[in-house]
Scaffold this active site. Structure first.
Site, PDB file in Angstrom:
ATOM      1  CE1 TYR A 238      -3.647   2.580   0.858  1.00 35.13           C
ATOM      2  CE2 TYR A 238      -2.161   3.295   2.603  1.00 35.13           C
ATOM      3  CZ  TYR A 238      -3.286   3.504   1.825  1.00 35.13           C
ATOM      4  OH  TYR A 238      -4.038   4.635   2.015  1.00 35.13           O
TER       5      TYR A 238
ATOM      6  CD  GLU B 108      -8.052   7.901   5.898  1.00 33.27           C
ATOM      7  OE1 GLU B 108      -7.991   7.916   7.145  1.00 33.27           O
ATOM      8  OE2 GLU B 108      -7.104   7.529   5.191  1.00 33.27           O
TER       9      GLU B 108
ATOM     10  CD1 TRP C 254      -3.965   2.291   5.596  1.00 36.82           C
ATOM     11  CD2 TRP C 254      -6.095   2.898   5.872  1.00 36.82           C
ATOM     12  NE1 TRP C 254      -4.611   2.129   4.396  1.00 36.82           N
ATOM     13  CE2 TRP C 254      -5.917   2.502   4.542  1.00 36.82           C
ATOM     14  CE3 TRP C 254      -7.358   3.326   6.291  1.00 36.82           C
ATOM     15  CZ2 TRP C 254      -6.951   2.515   3.600  1.00 36.82           C
ATOM     16  CZ3 TRP C 254      -8.399   3.344   5.366  1.00 36.82           C
ATOM     17  CH2 TRP C 254      -8.194   2.943   4.036  1.00 36.82           C
TER      18      TRP C 254
END
Length: 210
Positions: free
Chosen positions: A30, A52, A60
Protein backbone atom coordinates in the site's frame (compact mmCIF):
# COMPACT_ATOMS: atom_id res chain seq x y z
CA UNK A 1 27.80 3.45 7.11
CA UNK A 2 25.81 6.65 7.52
CA UNK A 3 22.88 6.56 9.92
CA UNK A 4 19.34 6.37 8.58
CA UNK A 5 17.32 9.56 9.21
CA UNK A 6 14.55 9.31 11.78
CA UNK A 7 11.29 8.08 10.31
CA UNK A 8 12.86 5.96 7.57
CA UNK A 9 13.51 2.23 7.53
CA UNK A 10 15.49 0.15 5.06
CA UNK A 11 13.60 -2.71 3.46
CA UNK A 12 14.86 -6.11 2.46
CA UNK A 13 15.30 -4.70 -1.05
CA UNK A 14 17.67 -2.05 0.30
CA UNK A 15 15.27 0.83 -0.33
CA UNK A 16 14.55 3.47 2.29
CA UNK A 17 10.87 3.97 3.08
CA UNK A 18 8.63 5.82 5.52
CA UNK A 19 8.49 3.89 8.77
CA UNK A 20 4.75 3.49 9.19
CA UNK A 21 4.16 0.40 7.08
CA UNK A 22 6.18 -1.56 9.66
CA UNK A 23 7.31 -4.05 7.01
CA UNK A 24 3.88 -5.74 6.94
CA UNK A 25 3.70 -7.14 3.43
CA UNK A 26 0.24 -5.77 2.63
CA UNK A 27 0.91 -2.42 4.27
CA UNK A 28 4.25 -2.13 2.47
CA UNK A 29 2.50 -2.71 -0.88
CA UNK A 30 0.00 0.00 0.00
CA UNK A 31 2.83 2.40 0.89
CA UNK A 32 4.75 1.70 -2.31
CA UNK A 33 1.87 1.61 -4.78
CA UNK A 34 -1.11 3.59 -3.48
CA UNK A 35 -0.44 6.09 -0.71
CA UNK A 36 0.41 9.55 -1.97
CA UNK A 37 -0.25 8.92 -5.66
CA UNK A 38 -2.91 11.19 -7.19
CA UNK A 39 -6.38 9.74 -7.72
CA UNK A 40 -9.23 11.13 -9.81
CA UNK A 41 -11.56 8.12 -9.87
CA UNK A 42 -14.73 9.17 -8.03
CA UNK A 43 -15.44 5.73 -6.57
CA UNK A 44 -11.93 5.50 -5.12
CA UNK A 45 -12.18 8.99 -3.71
CA UNK A 46 -15.52 8.21 -2.12
CA UNK A 47 -14.22 4.89 -0.80
CA UNK A 48 -11.27 6.57 0.85
CA UNK A 49 -13.17 9.39 2.53
CA UNK A 50 -15.60 6.81 3.95
CA UNK A 51 -12.92 4.39 5.08
CA UNK A 52 -11.00 7.19 6.75
CA UNK A 53 -14.16 7.81 8.76
CA UNK A 54 -14.34 4.14 9.72
CA UNK A 55 -10.68 4.27 10.74
CA UNK A 56 -11.21 6.88 13.47
CA UNK A 57 -9.84 5.34 16.66
CA UNK A 58 -8.25 2.42 14.78
CA UNK A 59 -5.13 1.82 12.68
CA UNK A 60 -5.31 2.07 8.90
CA UNK A 61 -3.84 -1.43 8.72
CA UNK A 62 -7.02 -2.75 10.38
CA UNK A 63 -9.13 -1.05 7.73
CA UNK A 64 -6.82 -2.06 4.89
CA UNK A 65 -7.14 -5.71 5.82
CA UNK A 66 -10.93 -5.40 5.77
CA UNK A 67 -11.08 -3.25 2.63
CA UNK A 68 -12.29 -5.98 0.31
CA UNK A 69 -15.05 -6.80 2.78
CA UNK A 70 -16.04 -3.13 2.85
CA UNK A 71 -16.08 -3.05 -0.94
CA UNK A 72 -18.37 -6.05 -1.10
CA UNK A 73 -20.64 -4.65 1.61
CA UNK A 74 -20.90 -1.18 0.04
CA UNK A 75 -21.28 -1.93 -3.69
CA UNK A 76 -17.60 -1.18 -4.35
CA UNK A 77 -18.36 2.34 -3.17
CA UNK A 78 -20.65 3.18 -6.05
CA UNK A 79 -22.36 6.00 -4.21
CA UNK A 80 -25.40 5.92 -6.50
CA UNK A 81 -26.13 2.41 -5.21
CA UNK A 82 -25.18 3.09 -1.60
CA UNK A 83 -27.54 6.08 -1.55
CA UNK A 84 -30.48 3.69 -2.05
CA UNK A 85 -29.60 1.53 0.97
CA UNK A 86 -32.09 1.64 3.82
CA UNK A 87 -32.69 0.51 7.41
CA UNK A 88 -32.68 -3.19 6.52
CA UNK A 89 -29.25 -2.80 4.93
CA UNK A 90 -27.98 -1.01 8.03
CA UNK A 91 -29.17 -3.87 10.25
CA UNK A 92 -27.56 -6.41 7.94
CA UNK A 93 -24.24 -4.56 7.91
CA UNK A 94 -24.22 -4.15 11.69
CA UNK A 95 -24.07 -7.96 11.78
CA UNK A 96 -21.29 -8.20 9.19
CA UNK A 97 -18.15 -9.27 11.06
CA UNK A 98 -16.02 -8.55 7.99
CA UNK A 99 -16.32 -4.78 8.42
CA UNK A 100 -16.29 -2.33 11.32
CA UNK A 101 -19.77 -2.77 12.79
CA UNK A 102 -20.32 0.80 13.89
CA UNK A 103 -23.93 1.76 13.28
CA UNK A 104 -23.23 5.48 13.13
CA UNK A 105 -20.46 5.09 10.57
CA UNK A 106 -22.53 2.70 8.44
CA UNK A 107 -25.40 5.19 8.41
CA UNK A 108 -23.00 8.03 7.68
CA UNK A 109 -21.70 6.17 4.61
CA UNK A 110 -25.23 6.02 3.23
CA UNK A 111 -25.79 9.67 4.08
CA UNK A 112 -22.47 10.65 2.51
CA UNK A 113 -23.39 8.75 -0.67
CA UNK A 114 -26.52 10.85 -0.95
CA UNK A 115 -24.48 13.99 -0.40
CA UNK A 116 -21.94 12.79 -2.99
CA UNK A 117 -24.66 12.63 -5.64
CA UNK A 118 -25.58 16.22 -4.84
CA UNK A 119 -21.93 17.24 -5.03
CA UNK A 120 -21.43 15.59 -8.43
CA UNK A 121 -24.52 17.35 -9.74
CA UNK A 122 -23.01 20.67 -8.65
CA UNK A 123 -19.32 20.17 -9.41
CA UNK A 124 -19.36 17.59 -12.21
CA UNK A 125 -17.34 15.03 -10.27
CA UNK A 126 -16.02 14.33 -6.82
CA UNK A 127 -12.54 14.72 -8.26
CA UNK A 128 -13.29 18.28 -9.34
CA UNK A 129 -14.47 19.07 -5.84
CA UNK A 130 -11.78 17.37 -3.77
CA UNK A 131 -8.88 18.57 -5.93
CA UNK A 132 -10.03 22.15 -5.54
CA UNK A 133 -8.70 21.82 -1.97
CA UNK A 134 -5.16 20.89 -3.01
CA UNK A 135 -3.02 23.22 -0.90
CA UNK A 136 -0.80 25.78 -2.62
CA UNK A 137 2.96 25.35 -2.45
CA UNK A 138 3.33 28.14 0.11
CA UNK A 139 1.25 26.13 2.60
CA UNK A 140 3.53 23.11 2.31
CA UNK A 141 6.73 22.53 4.33
CA UNK A 142 9.95 23.16 2.44
CA UNK A 143 11.36 19.85 3.67
CA UNK A 144 9.31 16.95 4.93
CA UNK A 145 11.06 15.06 7.72
CA UNK A 146 9.70 12.95 10.55
CA UNK A 147 9.34 15.84 12.96
CA UNK A 148 7.56 18.03 10.41
CA UNK A 149 5.16 15.28 9.39
CA UNK A 150 4.00 14.85 12.97
CA UNK A 151 2.92 18.49 12.98
CA UNK A 152 0.62 17.93 9.99
CA UNK A 153 -2.27 16.04 11.57
CA UNK A 154 -4.49 18.78 10.22
CA UNK A 155 -3.76 21.78 8.02
CA UNK A 156 -5.54 24.89 6.76
CA UNK A 157 -6.52 22.99 3.60
CA UNK A 158 -7.87 19.96 5.46
CA UNK A 159 -9.72 22.20 7.87
CA UNK A 160 -11.31 24.04 4.96
CA UNK A 161 -12.28 20.74 3.30
CA UNK A 162 -13.74 19.38 6.52
CA UNK A 163 -15.70 22.57 7.16
CA UNK A 164 -17.15 22.60 3.65
CA UNK A 165 -18.10 18.91 3.70
CA UNK A 166 -19.84 19.34 7.04
CA UNK A 167 -21.71 22.37 5.70
CA UNK A 168 -22.92 20.11 2.89
CA UNK A 169 -24.17 17.51 5.37
CA UNK A 170 -21.32 14.97 5.27
CA UNK A 171 -20.48 13.14 8.49
CA UNK A 172 -17.30 11.70 10.05
CA UNK A 173 -15.18 14.13 8.05
CA UNK A 174 -13.20 16.05 10.66
CA UNK A 175 -10.01 17.93 9.69
CA UNK A 176 -7.71 15.08 10.74
CA UNK A 177 -9.75 12.59 8.70
CA UNK A 178 -9.73 15.04 5.80
CA UNK A 179 -5.94 15.37 5.95
CA UNK A 180 -5.40 11.60 6.02
CA UNK A 181 -7.60 11.46 2.92
CA UNK A 182 -5.53 14.16 1.24
CA UNK A 183 -2.31 12.30 2.04
CA UNK A 184 -3.57 9.01 0.69
CA UNK A 185 -5.16 10.38 -2.49
CA UNK A 186 -2.11 12.40 -3.49
CA UNK A 187 -3.44 15.90 -2.89
CA UNK A 188 -0.24 16.24 -0.91
CA UNK A 189 2.97 14.22 -1.06
CA UNK A 190 3.86 13.24 2.50
CA UNK A 191 6.40 10.54 1.74
CA UNK A 192 9.39 11.61 3.79
CA UNK A 193 12.53 13.07 2.30
CA UNK A 194 14.73 10.05 1.61
CA UNK A 195 11.84 7.63 0.99
CA UNK A 196 12.29 6.23 -2.50
CA UNK A 197 8.56 6.70 -3.18
CA UNK A 198 8.69 10.45 -2.69
CA UNK A 199 10.11 11.16 -6.14
CA UNK A 200 7.73 8.65 -7.76
CA UNK A 201 4.72 10.28 -6.10
CA UNK A 202 5.91 13.76 -7.04
CA UNK A 203 6.38 12.70 -10.67
CA UNK A 204 2.87 11.24 -10.69
CA UNK A 205 1.51 14.48 -9.24
CA UNK A 206 3.35 16.51 -11.89
CA UNK A 207 1.76 14.42 -14.66
CA UNK A 208 -1.69 14.44 -13.08
CA UNK A 209 -4.62 16.03 -14.88
CA UNK A 210 -8.30 15.96 -14.01
Amino acid sequence: MSSIPEGLIRGEDGQLRCWWHGSHKDYLHYHDNEWGYPVKDDFRLFEKICLEGFQAGLSWLTILRKRENFREAFHHFDYSKIAKMGPDDVERLVQNAGIIRHRGKIKSTINNAQRAIELVEEKGSLANYFWSFEPPANERPKALNYETLHQLAQTPASTALSKDLKKRGWRFVGPTTAYAFMQAMGLVNDHLEGCFCRAKAEAARADFNL
